[in-house]
Design a protein around this motif. Structure first.
Motif, PDB file in Angstrom:
ATOM      1  N   GLU A   1      50.792 -50.231 -71.066  1.00 19.67           N
ATOM      2  CA  GLU A   1      49.809 -49.760 -70.084  1.00 19.67           C
ATOM      3  C   GLU A   1      49.188 -50.894 -69.263  1.00 19.67           C
ATOM      4  N   ASP A   2      49.423 -52.130 -69.669  1.00 18.23           N
ATOM      5  CA  ASP A   2      48.930 -53.273 -68.894  1.00 18.23           C
ATOM      6  C   ASP A   2      49.865 -53.617 -67.726  1.00 18.23           C
TER       7      ASP A   2
ATOM      8  N   MET B   1      45.843 -63.127 -71.284  1.00 20.50           N
ATOM      9  CA  MET B   1      46.094 -61.763 -71.743  1.00 20.50           C
ATOM     10  C   MET B   1      46.883 -61.808 -73.045  1.00 20.50           C
TER      11      MET B   1
ATOM     12  N   ARG C   1      41.101 -58.237 -75.834  1.00 19.37           N
ATOM     13  CA  ARG C   1      42.479 -58.701 -75.657  1.00 19.37           C
ATOM     14  C   ARG C   1      42.604 -59.722 -74.533  1.00 19.37           C
ATOM     15  N   PHE C   2      41.798 -59.572 -73.484  1.00 24.95           N
ATOM     16  CA  PHE C   2      41.855 -60.463 -72.327  1.00 24.95           C
ATOM     17  C   PHE C   2      40.650 -61.397 -72.336  1.00 24.95           C
TER      18      PHE C   2
ATOM     19  N   VAL D   1      39.382 -55.334 -63.834  1.00 27.28           N
ATOM     20  CA  VAL D   1      39.765 -55.750 -65.176  1.00 27.28           C
ATOM     21  C   VAL D   1      38.687 -56.636 -65.789  1.00 27.28           C
TER      22      VAL D   1
ATOM     23  N   LEU E   1      49.445 -57.684 -75.398  1.00 27.85           N
ATOM     24  CA  LEU E   1      49.735 -56.830 -74.241  1.00 27.85           C
ATOM     25  C   LEU E   1      50.406 -55.531 -74.665  1.00 27.85           C
TER      26      LEU E   1
ATOM     27  N   ARG F   1      43.743 -54.916 -61.123  1.00 28.25           N
ATOM     28  CA  ARG F   1      45.156 -54.599 -61.257  1.00 28.25           C
ATOM     29  C   ARG F   1      45.440 -53.224 -60.676  1.00 28.25           C
TER      30      ARG F   1
ATOM     31  N   SER G   1      39.316 -51.091 -71.444  1.00 29.05           N
ATOM     32  CA  SER G   1      40.734 -51.038 -71.802  1.00 29.05           C
ATOM     33  C   SER G   1      41.306 -52.400 -72.171  1.00 29.05           C
ATOM     34  N   VAL G   2      40.614 -53.484 -71.783  1.00 31.77           N
ATOM     35  CA  VAL G   2      41.147 -54.823 -72.056  1.00 31.77           C
ATOM     36  C   VAL G   2      40.214 -55.660 -72.930  1.00 31.77           C
TER      37      VAL G   2
ATOM     38  N   TYR H   1      48.609 -57.728 -60.615  1.00 27.88           N
ATOM     39  CA  TYR H   1      47.278 -58.259 -60.861  1.00 27.88           C
ATOM     40  C   TYR H   1      46.811 -59.087 -59.670  1.00 27.88           C
TER      41      TYR H   1
END
Length: 129
Positions: free
Chosen positions: A89-90, A83, A67-68, A48, A86, A38, A63-64, A94
């Motif tokens: 900051e996301d 994702m 969550r992802f 990512v 969210l 991204r 950072s993900v 992408y």
């Protein structure tokens, strides 16, 4: 011709979810590790998540992580990025891309975009209330 096309763009509120798709053509998808990357406005492109050829191994940026979720369906030539939770900051464009090296051992895979090719137009994700 190698082609990877991203889709699933959207505007979501913080805490929301979105699923991105990466449709591949022009090559045999399960020959390559696939990555999602991204790029936010004014920032460099960052890795990512990665998924191994068969889909059994994955890597996430800190950072993900949690969550992802990345997954792939080689029969349909599609790689997904689910994702959840969210945050603003996301927000970014992408991209998906394939590893330059066919059958690279996953232990040697990297989130550096220099090792990937087949960049498409990307798909915009905006997280805002």
């Amino acid at each position: 011709q190698v082609q990877l096309v991203e889709s699933g763009e959207g505007l979501v509120q913080p805490g929301g979810s979105l699923r991105l798709s990466c449709t591949a053509s022009g090559f045999t998808l399960d020959y390559n590790i696939i990555g999602w990357f991204r790029q936010a406005p004014g920032k460099e492109r960052e890795g990512v998540s990665l998924i191994s050829n068969g889909g059994g191994s994955t890597v996430y940026a800190p950072s993900v992580k949690g969550r992802f979720t990345i997954s792939r369906d080689n029969a349909k030539n599609i790689v997904y990025l689910q994702m959840n939770n969210l945050i603003p900051e996301d927000t970014a464009v992408y991209y998906c891309a394939r590893d330059r090296i066919r059958f690279r051992p996953f232990s040697r895979a990297t989130l550096s975009d220099r090792e990937y090719e087949g960049w498409g137009q990307g798909t915009q994700v905006t997280v805002s209330s």
